[in-house]
Scaffold this active site. Sequence first.
Site, PDB file in Angstrom:
ATOM      1  N   ASP A  95       0.973  -1.163   0.035  1.00  0.00           N
ATOM      2  CA  ASP A  95       0.208   0.113  -0.099  1.00  0.00           C
ATOM      3  C   ASP A  95       0.743   1.257  -0.072  1.00  0.00           C
ATOM      4  OD1 ASP A  95       0.757  -0.639   2.716  1.00  0.00           O
ATOM      5  OD2 ASP A  95      -0.803   0.367   3.556  1.00  0.00           O
ATOM      6  N   GLU A 160       0.480  -1.658   5.745  1.00  0.00           N
ATOM      7  CA  GLU A 160       1.423  -0.725   6.595  1.00  0.00           C
ATOM      8  C   GLU A 160       1.308   0.716   6.760  1.00  0.00           C
ATOM      9  OE1 GLU A 160       5.314   1.093   7.848  1.00  0.00           O
ATOM     10  OE2 GLU A 160       4.044   1.471   5.898  1.00  0.00           O
TER      11      GLU A 160
HETATM   12 ZN    ZN Z   1       6.780   2.332   3.988  1.00  0.00          ZN
END
Ligand code: ZN
Length: 426
Positions: A95, A160
């Site tokens: 992401d 993340e």
């Molecule tokens: Zn990163």
Amino acid sequence: MNNQRRRIADHTHVVTKKVKTEEASVTNFREVLRLKTVQPEPDYDGAVKFLQRMAGELQLPCKVIEVHPGREVVVITWEGTDPSLKSVVLNSHTDVVPVYPESWMCDAFEGKKMDNGDIYGRGTQDMKSVLIQYIEAIRNLKSSGKKFRRTIHMTFVPDEEIGGVHGMDDFMKLDDFKELNLGFALDEGLANPTDAFTVFYGERNPWWINVICTGKVGHGSRFIENTAAEKLQKVLNSFLGFREEEKARLESVKTPKTCKTLGDVTTVNLTVLEGGEACNVVPQQFKATFDIRIPPSVDLEEFEKKMNKWVEDAGEGVRIEYIQKHTCQNLTSVNEESPWWRAFSKACDNMNMKLETEIFPAATDSRYLRAAGFPCLGFSPMNNTPILLHDHNEFLNEEIFLKGIKIYENIISELAMVSPLENERN
Ligand code: ZN
């Protein structure tokens, strides 16, 4: 060859030089930049399909593990000649953070490459470059016929950028994670504007807190005693005063031995302020939100006591509410006693790379791994590059990207050949 023919031949030569084809790895990099895996609604299906295709090209097994509804971790595995040994894990997240399109000089999701080789796009640094570099390094090593002692897993995790709760954190609770038999992991680092490469061996702990100040209410025309605002003022003075001290410490004269980076000091920022209802009413409550990042060198208990004292000194009716409070201070060894560090630094030495070891100023998925006791280094091979993660016009130069693949080939080769450790022998 007569002149006429020579001219034609020369001309042909020039033309073929001009249409020099792009390296396939760069094309893959630009393709992955076009995948809109942008928070808050990332196209994870697109990412999974892309990674499955890569695994097919590499002729390596690929596992797709749902760790949370709509959240999948992809694992591509290259088995070692001794699969009983602990593995080397190459981790990346798929992401990226959102963009302000009006502040970009191009579409952040078109994978634009300039004439000088600068490739623009969200994720060029954080961290789609690394994601592709792992894949391309494995492709090259495999096609050159190399074989390694240890199994290598490439793990691709979601979320993340929003804290990793339904990414790495959930993944680590599953048997699929245990089955990786992780010995050592590489995860993301940061660009370095100089010739050197930065390696991160620990992270600061983020503490996000609300300080709630309550007091007497009354008419806005009077001197009400003991108001929420007076308490808030004291709270702000204490927290922001400490911020100034730490800022001064960071900016104090740097000598090679005392050289401080953001990872060595505590940062404090007032990020949200809430309270009040009407212009002429002294409100009952103000709420101040602080983002505090604490380096591993700080005694967390002592720091908490200090914060509690500030709040106590602000008066009655003031309290702290924790939104997030991380307390892992595990560091990954970066000295010669560690076989992993020896392998990593040997590979870098062989390429004459200058390394700078630092504490990561923010938080990555590495913190989950280190908290569970796994050694993990944060490393993105991007030297001579401005730090532009989460920034407008994030870019990486093609040459730096291509060099990074070679760097990983060497590092992976060393890590995957680390001799059996004491606890791996029966
Ligand atoms: Zn990163």
